[in-house]
Scaffold this active site. Sequence first.
Site, short mmCIF file in Angstrom:
data_model
loop_
_atom_site.label_atom_id
_atom_site.label_comp_id
_atom_site.label_asym_id
_atom_site.label_seq_id
_atom_site.Cartn_x
_atom_site.Cartn_y
_atom_site.Cartn_z
N ALA A 65 47.98 35.20 46.76
CA ALA A 65 48.99 34.14 46.62
C ALA A 65 48.94 33.67 45.16
O ALA A 65 47.91 33.80 44.49
CB ALA A 65 48.68 33.01 47.58
N GLY A 109 45.99 36.91 49.68
CA GLY A 109 47.27 37.12 50.37
C GLY A 109 47.76 38.56 50.26
O GLY A 109 48.48 39.04 51.14
N GLU A 112 46.12 40.32 52.92
CA GLU A 112 46.65 39.82 54.19
C GLU A 112 48.03 40.41 54.51
O GLU A 112 48.31 40.76 55.65
CB GLU A 112 46.71 38.28 54.15
CG GLU A 112 45.30 37.68 54.18
CD GLU A 112 45.29 36.19 53.89
OE1 GLU A 112 45.72 35.80 52.78
OE2 GLU A 112 44.85 35.41 54.75
N GLU A 132 39.21 34.11 48.39
CA GLU A 132 39.67 32.71 48.36
C GLU A 132 38.52 31.72 48.22
O GLU A 132 38.66 30.65 47.62
CB GLU A 132 40.47 32.38 49.62
CG GLU A 132 41.84 33.04 49.69
CD GLU A 132 41.84 34.42 50.35
OE1 GLU A 132 40.76 35.06 50.43
OE2 GLU A 132 42.92 34.85 50.75
N1 CAA Z 1 47.86 34.13 41.05
C1 CAA Z 1 48.44 33.89 39.87
N2 CAA Z 1 48.25 34.66 38.77
C2 CAA Z 1 47.42 35.71 38.91
C3 CAA Z 1 46.78 36.01 40.12
C4 CAA Z 1 47.02 35.17 41.23
N3 CAA Z 1 46.50 35.39 42.43
N4 CAA Z 1 46.00 37.10 39.92
C5 CAA Z 1 46.17 37.48 38.65
N5 CAA Z 1 47.02 36.65 38.03
C6 CAA Z 1 47.46 36.69 36.64
C7 CAA Z 1 46.38 36.20 35.70
O1 CAA Z 1 46.37 34.80 35.63
C8 CAA Z 1 46.82 36.85 34.41
O2 CAA Z 1 47.88 36.11 33.87
P1 CAA Z 1 47.86 35.68 32.28
O3 CAA Z 1 47.94 37.01 31.57
O4 CAA Z 1 49.08 34.85 32.14
O5 CAA Z 1 46.57 34.99 32.07
C9 CAA Z 1 47.40 38.19 34.87
O6 CAA Z 1 47.70 38.03 36.24
C10 CAA Z 1 46.42 39.33 34.74
O7 CAA Z 1 45.22 38.96 35.40
P2 CAA Z 1 43.77 39.10 34.75
O8 CAA Z 1 43.85 38.89 33.27
O9 CAA Z 1 42.85 38.20 35.51
O10 CAA Z 1 43.50 40.65 35.06
P3 CAA Z 1 42.08 41.36 35.25
O11 CAA Z 1 42.38 42.82 35.29
O12 CAA Z 1 41.09 40.85 34.26
O13 CAA Z 1 41.54 40.87 36.69
C11 CAA Z 1 41.77 40.39 39.06
C12 CAA Z 1 42.22 41.26 37.85
C13 CAA Z 1 40.32 40.68 39.39
C14 CAA Z 1 42.65 40.78 40.25
C15 CAA Z 1 41.94 38.89 38.69
O14 CAA Z 1 43.24 38.69 38.17
C16 CAA Z 1 41.76 37.95 39.84
O15 CAA Z 1 40.65 37.69 40.24
N6 CAA Z 1 42.88 37.41 40.41
C17 CAA Z 1 42.83 36.43 41.45
C18 CAA Z 1 42.46 37.03 42.79
C19 CAA Z 1 42.40 35.94 43.87
O16 CAA Z 1 41.60 35.04 43.80
N7 CAA Z 1 43.29 36.06 44.89
C20 CAA Z 1 43.35 35.10 45.98
C21 CAA Z 1 44.45 34.10 45.72
S1 CAA Z 1 44.48 32.78 46.89
C22 CAA Z 1 45.21 33.41 48.27
O17 CAA Z 1 45.68 34.53 48.29
C23 CAA Z 1 45.28 32.47 49.47
C24 CAA Z 1 45.78 33.09 50.72
O18 CAA Z 1 45.04 33.49 51.61
C25 CAA Z 1 47.20 33.19 50.96
#
Ligand code: CAA
Length: 258
Positions: A65, A109, A112, A132
């Site tokens: 998400a 998400g 999911e 999460e």
């Molecule tokens: N939401 C918003 N933006 C996101 C995102 C997310 N879930 N995941 C990645 N991005 C964005 C980053 O902020 C970044 O944007 P900027 O360039 O503007 O900073 C861009 O995508 C690239 O990401 P990274 O620089 O972090 O890329 P990476 O290759 O170094 O890492 C990754 C990749 C490990 C997937 C890392 O991006 C990450 O950990 N993302 C978040 C994963 C996460 O926590 N997901 C769960 C979300 S909550 C949820 O989903 C609740 C639910 O159950 C519905």
Amino acid sequence: MTYEMIEFTREGSVAKIRLNRPKALNALCNDMMKEVAHALAELETDDNIGCVILTGSDKAFAAGADIKEMQDNAYLDIYKNDPFEAYAGAIERFRKPIIAAVSGYALGGGCEIAMMCDFIIAADNAKFGQPEITLAVMPGIGGTQRLTKAVGKAKAMDMCLTGRMMDAEEAERAGLVSRIVPLDELQDEVMDAAKKIAAQSLPIAMMTKEAIDTSFETTLAQGIHFERRLFQSMFTTEDQKEGMLAFIEKRKPHFKNK
Ligand code: CAA
């Protein structure tokens, strides 16, 4: 509707929805998921479509998400407007077969919505996770339930409590994905599978999906009873007559979805 955050294409009787926010690793923002829901509603009533593929980019199916969109939400914002319900419901309630083609990250998400699809075919670079907890929340669109049903309590607890990722090999061993293919073969392999499904009788495929989904909601006896009734009902269809006759006459069947 003009689609800006997804690519929505058709190839014969297969439709493909490709999540397309590469800069955000396909984070599931509300606008993108409204487009997905809209496309699925269109496909549900399109008699020419027999199977759908949901996919992302090589690097990310979806990284979860959209954290930036969610961060400021108050409880009542997401309780009253429940953005997840609108799009999760659209995938969960989609009645035709839908395959997730996952390469790269399928996190939160993203994992999911992949699990909401009927099955997952993964590229060898796929990584699944429910991270999460590292954001001080928990899975909110079915992760604690579907992951547990797919991989069992031990791995689901491990994934959801540590936030660690599972690679494609582990995901296949655990039963989360049906098969793994090399990344550069993923789209072709999934398209082949989708075409095979779309070549079957659509009502029969839909009833088969419904019977398997029912196994998650009922006792074994009720599920078997439901399956038997559906099986019997298939003998009212022209396609059952054609399918069996074609076998006997050693030719390909011509299904009419009737
Ligand atoms: N939401 C918003 N933006 C996101 C995102 C997310 N879930 N995941 C990645 N991005 C964005 C980053 O902020 C970044 O944007 P900027 O360039 O503007 O900073 C861009 O995508 C690239 O990401 P990274 O620089 O972090 O890329 P990476 O290759 O170094 O890492 C990754 C990749 C490990 C997937 C890392 O991006 C990450 O950990 N993302 C978040 C994963 C996460 O926590 N997901 C769960 C979300 S909550 C949820 O989903 C609740 C639910 O159950 C519905």
